[in-house]
Design an enzyme around this catalytic site. Structure first.
Site, mmCIF file in Angstrom:
data_model
loop_
_atom_site.group_PDB
_atom_site.id
_atom_site.type_symbol
_atom_site.label_atom_id
_atom_site.label_comp_id
_atom_site.label_asym_id
_atom_site.label_seq_id
_atom_site.Cartn_x
_atom_site.Cartn_y
_atom_site.Cartn_z
ATOM 1 N N GLU A 190 0.865 -1.185 0.000
ATOM 2 C CA GLU A 190 0.000 0.000 0.000
ATOM 3 C C GLU A 190 0.897 1.228 0.000
ATOM 4 O O GLU A 190 1.771 1.369 0.869
ATOM 5 C CB GLU A 190 -0.934 0.056 1.217
ATOM 6 N N ASP A 211 -3.298 11.631 -1.931
ATOM 7 C CA ASP A 211 -3.371 13.095 -1.917
ATOM 8 C C ASP A 211 -3.723 13.600 -3.318
ATOM 9 O O ASP A 211 -3.148 13.143 -4.307
ATOM 10 C CB ASP A 211 -2.018 13.682 -1.486
HETATM 11 N N1 SAM Z 1 -4.356 5.443 2.853
HETATM 12 C C1 SAM Z 1 -4.767 6.071 4.092
HETATM 13 C C2 SAM Z 1 -6.259 6.058 4.197
HETATM 14 O O1 SAM Z 1 -6.940 5.799 3.199
HETATM 15 O O2 SAM Z 1 -6.762 6.282 5.314
HETATM 16 C C3 SAM Z 1 -4.197 7.512 4.209
HETATM 17 C C4 SAM Z 1 -4.691 8.496 3.202
HETATM 18 S S1 SAM Z 1 -3.862 10.078 3.324
HETATM 19 C C5 SAM Z 1 -4.953 11.183 2.552
HETATM 20 C C6 SAM Z 1 -2.576 9.905 2.090
HETATM 21 C C7 SAM Z 1 -1.280 9.419 2.662
HETATM 22 O O3 SAM Z 1 -0.378 9.173 1.593
HETATM 23 C C8 SAM Z 1 -0.610 10.420 3.570
HETATM 24 O O4 SAM Z 1 -0.272 9.802 4.796
HETATM 25 C C9 SAM Z 1 0.630 10.852 2.796
HETATM 26 O O5 SAM Z 1 1.702 11.203 3.635
HETATM 27 C C10 SAM Z 1 0.910 9.630 1.963
HETATM 28 N N2 SAM Z 1 1.659 9.916 0.721
HETATM 29 C C11 SAM Z 1 1.352 10.845 -0.197
HETATM 30 N N3 SAM Z 1 2.250 10.865 -1.193
HETATM 31 C C12 SAM Z 1 3.148 9.898 -0.906
HETATM 32 C C13 SAM Z 1 4.319 9.425 -1.548
HETATM 33 N N4 SAM Z 1 4.752 9.984 -2.686
HETATM 34 N N5 SAM Z 1 5.010 8.424 -0.981
HETATM 35 C C14 SAM Z 1 4.593 7.881 0.192
HETATM 36 N N6 SAM Z 1 3.490 8.278 0.857
HETATM 37 C C15 SAM Z 1 2.774 9.276 0.315
#
Ligand code: SAM
Length: 212
Positions: free
Chosen positions: A43, A117
């Protein structure tokens, strides 16, 4: 995601046995790390880890790797693993832009993107996890038979993700514009933190499953 600096999270992560500290050294050796040849699912953007921990608990014959960019978020997953250790799950703190340096060709059986995001500005489109740039990276690490599942409540991001498929050479296997009222695609659905929050507000959840 609103980020608060969590004091000591970087240090705790750098000492945690649930976190792969030098993930690039693990490339092409993930099966050895898990000590079996079960399929590996990842994930990207796991947040606090609810989804991937529930998946690992439900499917002990699958190995899972949760990837998260921010220490302040990942620390929550580590704290949960300290209470309930799951042998088929590891975490990595990294930016997924480097994913091809961490997994070898075909080393991953499935990729999950959950509530990624949105990066709403056009000039940031390349940073969106379902963008063609990221799909090219996923193509490298995903097994030939592998697929990718993406869920979001963000309509603009979902429309963008659908439009990226053809230019990136991927095909749409399944799609729904209201997951929670789609009996077929809802079967076996594991909720994420964001999914629970947004679906309880009445937002429809969009989902696709794609492959090459
Ligand atoms: N997947 C979880 C959920 O559905 O509850 C969290 C969703 S949250 C809006 C998006 C997460 O993706 C954040 O914790 C962010 O830090 C992470 N994220 C965004 N871009 C990323 C990247 N390029 N590499 C790793 N993590 C990333």
């Amino acid at each position: 995601m609103r980020l608060r600096n969590v004091a000591g999270s970087r240090e705790a992560i750098s000492e945690s046995r649930f976190v792969i500290q030098n993930p690039k050294e693990q490339k092409n050796h993930w099966k050895e790390l898990f000590g079996n040849s079960n399929p590996i699912q990842i994930e990207i953007g796991m947040g606090k880890g609810r989804f991937i921990m529930d998946m690992a608990r439900l499917h002990p014959d699958i190995n899972y790797v949760g990837i998260e960019k921010y220490s302040s978020v990942l620390i929550r997953g580590i704290q949960k693993m300290e209470i309930e250790e799951l042998p088929n799950l590891y975490f990595i703190r990294m930016d997924a832009e480097e994913i091809t340096e961490v997994f070898g060709q075909g080393e991953v059986a499935k990729i999950y993107l959950n509530f990624s995001d949105p990066w709403p500005k056009d000039r940031h489109a390349k940073r969106r996890l379902p963008s063609r740039e990221f799909l090219a990276r996923y193509h490298e690490i995903l097994d030939k038979e592998g697929n990718l599942e993406f869920k979001t409540d963000n309509k603009d991001l979902f429309t963008f993700a659908l439009e990226e498929l053809e230019p990136a050479g991927w095909k749409l296997d399944q799609v729904t514009y209201d997951l929670h009222h789609d009996e077929v695609m809802m079967e076996g659905n594991v909720m994420t933190e964001y999914e629970e929050r947004f679906s309880s507000m009445g937002n429809p959840i969009y989902k696709y499953i794609i492959s090459r």
